[in-house]
Design a protein around this motif. Structure first.
Motif, PDB file in Angstrom:
ATOM      1  N   LEU A   1       0.830  -1.198   0.000  1.00 10.96           N
ATOM      2  CA  LEU A   1       0.000   0.000   0.000  1.00 10.96           C
ATOM      3  C   LEU A   1       0.866   1.250   0.000  1.00 10.96           C
ATOM      4  CD1 LEU A   1      -2.383  -1.241   2.851  1.00 10.96           C
ATOM      5  CD2 LEU A   1      -2.685  -1.561   0.388  1.00 10.96           C
ATOM      6  N   ALA A   2       0.420   2.272  -0.697  1.00 10.66           N
ATOM      7  CA  ALA A   2       1.161   3.544  -0.692  1.00 10.66           C
ATOM      8  C   ALA A   2       0.299   4.637  -1.293  1.00 10.66           C
ATOM      9  CB  ALA A   2       2.466   3.435  -1.481  1.00 10.66           C
ATOM     10  N   LEU A   3       0.519   5.831  -0.830  1.00  5.98           N
ATOM     11  CA  LEU A   3      -0.073   7.043  -1.412  1.00  5.98           C
ATOM     12  C   LEU A   3       1.094   7.824  -2.013  1.00  5.98           C
ATOM     13  CD1 LEU A   3      -2.253   7.353   1.703  1.00  5.98           C
ATOM     14  CD2 LEU A   3      -3.255   7.251  -0.609  1.00  5.98           C
ATOM     15  N   ASN A   4       1.621   7.291  -3.104  1.00  5.59           N
ATOM     16  CA  ASN A   4       2.944   7.668  -3.605  1.00  5.59           C
ATOM     17  C   ASN A   4       2.929   8.790  -4.638  1.00  5.59           C
ATOM     18  OD1 ASN A   4       1.697   6.161  -5.619  1.00  5.59           O
ATOM     19  ND2 ASN A   4       3.618   5.286  -6.356  1.00  5.59           N
ATOM     20  N   PHE A   5       1.894   9.591  -4.651  1.00  4.91           N
ATOM     21  CA  PHE A   5       1.776  10.654  -5.655  1.00  4.91           C
ATOM     22  C   PHE A   5       3.034  11.518  -5.729  1.00  4.91           C
ATOM     23  CE2 PHE A   5      -2.508   9.709  -4.090  1.00  4.91           C
ATOM     24  CZ  PHE A   5      -3.238   9.559  -5.252  1.00  4.91           C
ATOM     25  N   VAL A   6       3.495  12.011  -4.560  1.00  2.04           N
ATOM     26  CA  VAL A   6       4.622  12.949  -4.569  1.00  2.04           C
ATOM     27  C   VAL A   6       5.907  12.277  -5.048  1.00  2.04           C
ATOM     28  CG1 VAL A   6       3.682  14.490  -2.810  1.00  2.04           C
ATOM     29  CG2 VAL A   6       5.063  12.518  -2.105  1.00  2.04           C
ATOM     30  N   GLN A   7       6.005  10.965  -4.921  1.00  5.70           N
ATOM     31  CA  GLN A   7       7.184  10.261  -5.419  1.00  5.70           C
ATOM     32  C   GLN A   7       7.238  10.240  -6.936  1.00  5.70           C
ATOM     33  OE1 GLN A   7       7.355   6.409  -3.529  1.00  5.70           O
ATOM     34  NE2 GLN A   7       7.952   7.269  -1.557  1.00  5.70           N
ATOM     35  N   LEU A   8       6.107  10.550  -7.570  1.00  4.02           N
ATOM     36  CA  LEU A   8       6.061  10.662  -9.028  1.00  4.02           C
ATOM     37  C   LEU A   8       6.169  12.115  -9.487  1.00  4.02           C
ATOM     38  CD1 LEU A   8       3.161   8.184  -9.899  1.00  4.02           C
ATOM     39  CD2 LEU A   8       5.598   7.849 -10.350  1.00  4.02           C
TER      40      LEU A   8
ATOM     41  N   LEU B   1      -9.834  12.086   2.040  1.00  6.75           N
ATOM     42  CA  LEU B   1     -10.107  10.747   2.546  1.00  6.75           C
ATOM     43  C   LEU B   1      -9.037  10.228   3.497  1.00  6.75           C
ATOM     44  CD1 LEU B   1     -11.390   9.170  -0.797  1.00  6.75           C
ATOM     45  CD2 LEU B   1     -12.773   9.659   1.245  1.00  6.75           C
ATOM     46  N   VAL B   2      -7.766  10.517   3.200  1.00 11.23           N
ATOM     47  CA  VAL B   2      -6.693   9.963   4.047  1.00 11.23           C
ATOM     48  C   VAL B   2      -6.701  10.596   5.442  1.00 11.23           C
ATOM     49  CG1 VAL B   2      -4.220   9.535   4.246  1.00 11.23           C
ATOM     50  CG2 VAL B   2      -5.335   9.371   2.013  1.00 11.23           C
ATOM     51  N   PRO B   3      -6.717  11.933   5.583  1.00 13.97           N
ATOM     52  CA  PRO B   3      -6.829  12.496   6.939  1.00 13.97           C
ATOM     53  C   PRO B   3      -8.149  12.140   7.621  1.00 13.97           C
ATOM     54  CG  PRO B   3      -6.061  14.151   5.376  1.00 13.97           C
ATOM     55  CD  PRO B   3      -6.529  12.981   4.574  1.00 13.97           C
ATOM     56  N   TRP B   4      -9.222  11.985   6.859  1.00 10.26           N
ATOM     57  CA  TRP B   4     -10.528  11.607   7.426  1.00 10.26           C
ATOM     58  C   TRP B   4     -10.446  10.241   8.080  1.00 10.26           C
ATOM     59  CZ3 TRP B   4     -14.723   8.461   5.003  1.00 10.26           C
ATOM     60  CH2 TRP B   4     -15.945   8.582   5.689  1.00 10.26           C
ATOM     61  N   ARG B   5      -9.701   9.328   7.469  1.00 10.25           N
ATOM     62  CA  ARG B   5      -9.565   7.978   8.015  1.00 10.25           C
ATOM     63  C   ARG B   5      -8.457   7.880   9.068  1.00 10.25           C
ATOM     64  NH1 ARG B   5     -14.166   5.203   6.828  1.00 10.25           N
ATOM     65  NH2 ARG B   5     -14.517   4.986   4.580  1.00 10.25           N
ATOM     66  N   ALA B   6      -7.311   8.498   8.803  1.00  8.08           N
ATOM     67  CA  ALA B   6      -6.124   8.277   9.636  1.00  8.08           C
ATOM     68  C   ALA B   6      -5.838   9.403  10.617  1.00  8.08           C
ATOM     69  CB  ALA B   6      -4.897   8.057   8.744  1.00  8.08           C
ATOM     70  N   GLY B   7      -6.522  10.536  10.491  1.00  6.77           N
ATOM     71  CA  GLY B   7      -6.225  11.698  11.316  1.00  6.77           C
ATOM     72  C   GLY B   7      -5.303  12.654  10.575  1.00  6.77           C
ATOM     73  N   ALA B   8      -5.318  13.910  10.985  1.00  4.86           N
ATOM     74  CA  ALA B   8      -4.611  14.951  10.241  1.00  4.86           C
ATOM     75  C   ALA B   8      -3.107  14.724  10.174  1.00  4.86           C
ATOM     76  CB  ALA B   8      -4.914  16.318  10.857  1.00  4.86           C
TER      77      ALA B   8
ATOM     78  N   ARG C   1      -1.172  11.945  10.822  1.00  3.72           N
ATOM     79  CA  ARG C   1      -0.757  10.723  10.138  1.00  3.72           C
ATOM     80  C   ARG C   1      -1.106  10.789   8.657  1.00  3.72           C
ATOM     81  NH1 ARG C   1       3.206   8.196  11.337  1.00  3.72           N
ATOM     82  NH2 ARG C   1       2.498   7.786  13.457  1.00  3.72           N
ATOM     83  N   GLY C   2      -2.258  11.375   8.343  1.00  6.24           N
ATOM     84  CA  GLY C   2      -2.609  11.526   6.941  1.00  6.24           C
ATOM     85  C   GLY C   2      -1.598  12.385   6.200  1.00  6.24           C
ATOM     86  N   ALA C   3      -1.172  13.479   6.833  1.00  2.57           N
ATOM     87  CA  ALA C   3      -0.170  14.338   6.210  1.00  2.57           C
ATOM     88  C   ALA C   3       1.141  13.589   6.007  1.00  2.57           C
ATOM     89  CB  ALA C   3       0.055  15.581   7.078  1.00  2.57           C
ATOM     90  N   GLU C   4       1.528  12.804   6.991  1.00  2.00           N
ATOM     91  CA  GLU C   4       2.783  12.038   6.880  1.00  2.00           C
ATOM     92  C   GLU C   4       2.728  11.062   5.717  1.00  2.00           C
ATOM     93  OE1 GLU C   4       5.146   8.422   7.433  1.00  2.00           O
ATOM     94  OE2 GLU C   4       3.105   8.493   8.229  1.00  2.00           O
ATOM     95  N   LEU C   5       1.624  10.342   5.572  1.00  2.00           N
ATOM     96  CA  LEU C   5       1.497   9.355   4.495  1.00  2.00           C
ATOM     97  C   LEU C   5       1.522  10.022   3.127  1.00  2.00           C
ATOM     98  CD1 LEU C   5      -1.262   7.077   6.053  1.00  2.00           C
ATOM     99  CD2 LEU C   5       1.160   6.517   5.786  1.00  2.00           C
TER     100      LEU C   5
ATOM    101  N   ARG D   1       5.374   6.943   1.435  1.00  3.70           N
ATOM    102  CA  ARG D   1       6.012   5.673   1.801  1.00  3.70           C
ATOM    103  C   ARG D   1       5.057   4.493   1.673  1.00  3.70           C
ATOM    104  NH1 ARG D   1       4.613   3.675   6.834  1.00  3.70           N
ATOM    105  NH2 ARG D   1       3.542   5.099   8.265  1.00  3.70           N
ATOM    106  N   ARG D   2       5.644   3.315   1.574  1.00  3.85           N
ATOM    107  CA  ARG D   2       4.859   2.080   1.506  1.00  3.85           C
ATOM    108  C   ARG D   2       4.574   1.533   2.901  1.00  3.85           C
ATOM    109  NH1 ARG D   2       5.301  -1.636  -3.752  1.00  3.85           N
ATOM    110  NH2 ARG D   2       5.267   0.041  -5.292  1.00  3.85           N
ATOM    111  N   PHE D   3       3.467   0.841   3.021  1.00  2.00           N
ATOM    112  CA  PHE D   3       3.133   0.159   4.269  1.00  2.00           C
ATOM    113  C   PHE D   3       2.290  -1.060   3.926  1.00  2.00           C
ATOM    114  CE2 PHE D   3       0.264   3.633   3.370  1.00  2.00           C
ATOM    115  CZ  PHE D   3      -1.009   3.148   3.591  1.00  2.00           C
TER     116      PHE D   3
END
Length: 263
Positions: free
Chosen positions: A134-141, A152-159, A161-165, A170-172
């Motif tokens: 799994l990854a939200l790798n947009f910035v790596q491209l 959606l990511v901050p909504w699920r993971a919190g502000a 952690r969402g920002a960090e992902l 990174r992959r997880f």
């Protein structure tokens, strides 16, 4: 490539429908054609009162490898306004899963990358393989996030952690996805689809009117999501005109680390 009619498979068993992204040759990479097929299947299911829950899966042991790189290359050659308009329609095709009036369960095996993971996060519940990639790798491209990622990511993971992902890309794996709040539970890969269907069947066994109303109450704020999508489309259109995206795509094709210049 799968033809549009076969790009998303539909199977109904009892009160549970399963939608399966079906372009195994490209690991279910996200194309406009598959998105349109998904939107068509959603419209079909909205007319099925016998369906009380929907599972969303990917064929071939992969949920989705993310945005189609050839599509991204094509978008680099169009105007910023054309790219922005295209992206808004592209998001709408896949996020049509939000329009289903019944609860949805994502069954994530193998990879769910970038926009592909965002579609899973748009489902009400998510069952993921323990070893999923799994990854939200947009910035790596060299690309601004899209497909509702910034909502959606901050909504699920919190502000935080969402920002960090999103900022690291990174992959997880599936186990960490559960810890992050991005998935309900992680199971061995071969058990993901069966577990998702069992969970959907549990939901479908409950009172349909109450369940549909509850789904609406638990749903994301569509106005806030739409604002995020409009901003993402604008920023992604800017990304398409950058040298950094060209470098990111070249690096991905060559399987090497990118060297971004901020241009």
């Amino acid at each position: 490539m799968s033809t549009p009619s076969a790009a998303v498979l539909l199977e109904v068993e009892g009160a549970v429908a399963t939608l399966t992204l079906n372009d195994t040759a490209r690991r279910n990479a996200m194309t406009p054609e598959i998105g349109e097929a998904l939107r068509s299947r959603v419209a079909e299911l909205k007319q099925r009162p016998d369906v009380r829950a929907v599972v969303l899966a990917g064929a071939g042991g992969t949920f989705s490898a993310g945005g189609d790189l050839q599509m991204l290359e094509r978008l680099r050659r169009v105007s910023s306004e054309e790219a922005r308009t295209f992206m808004l329609d592209f998001y709408a095709r896949y996020l049509s899963v939000l329009d289903l009036p019944v609860p949805t369960v994502a069954a994530v095996e193998g990879a769910a990358i970038g926009a592909g993971l965002c579609v899973a996060l748009a489902c009400d519940l998510c069952v993921v393989a323990e070893d999923a990639k799994l990854a939200l790798n947009f910035v790596q491209l060299g690309l601004h996030p899209g497909m509702g990622a910034t909502y959606l990511v901050p909504w699920r993971a919190g502000a935080q952690r969402g920002a960090e992902l999103l900022l690291t890309g990174r992959r997880f794996d599936g186990r960490e996805a559960v810890q992050l709040g991005l998935a309900l539970e992680a199971t061995p890969g071969p058990e993901v689809l069966a577990r998702a269907r069992k969970l959907a069947a549990q939901v479908a066994a409950n009172a349909p009117l109450a369940t549909r109303a509850l789904k609406r109450g638990l749903a994301p704020d569509r106005s806030a999501l739409q604002r995020a999508l409009e901003a993402e489309a604008r920023f992604q259109a800017e990304s398409y005109g950058s040298e950094d995206l060209g470098e990111g795509l070249a690096a991905a094709a060559a399987r090497r680390p990118p060297v971004f210049q901020g241009r």
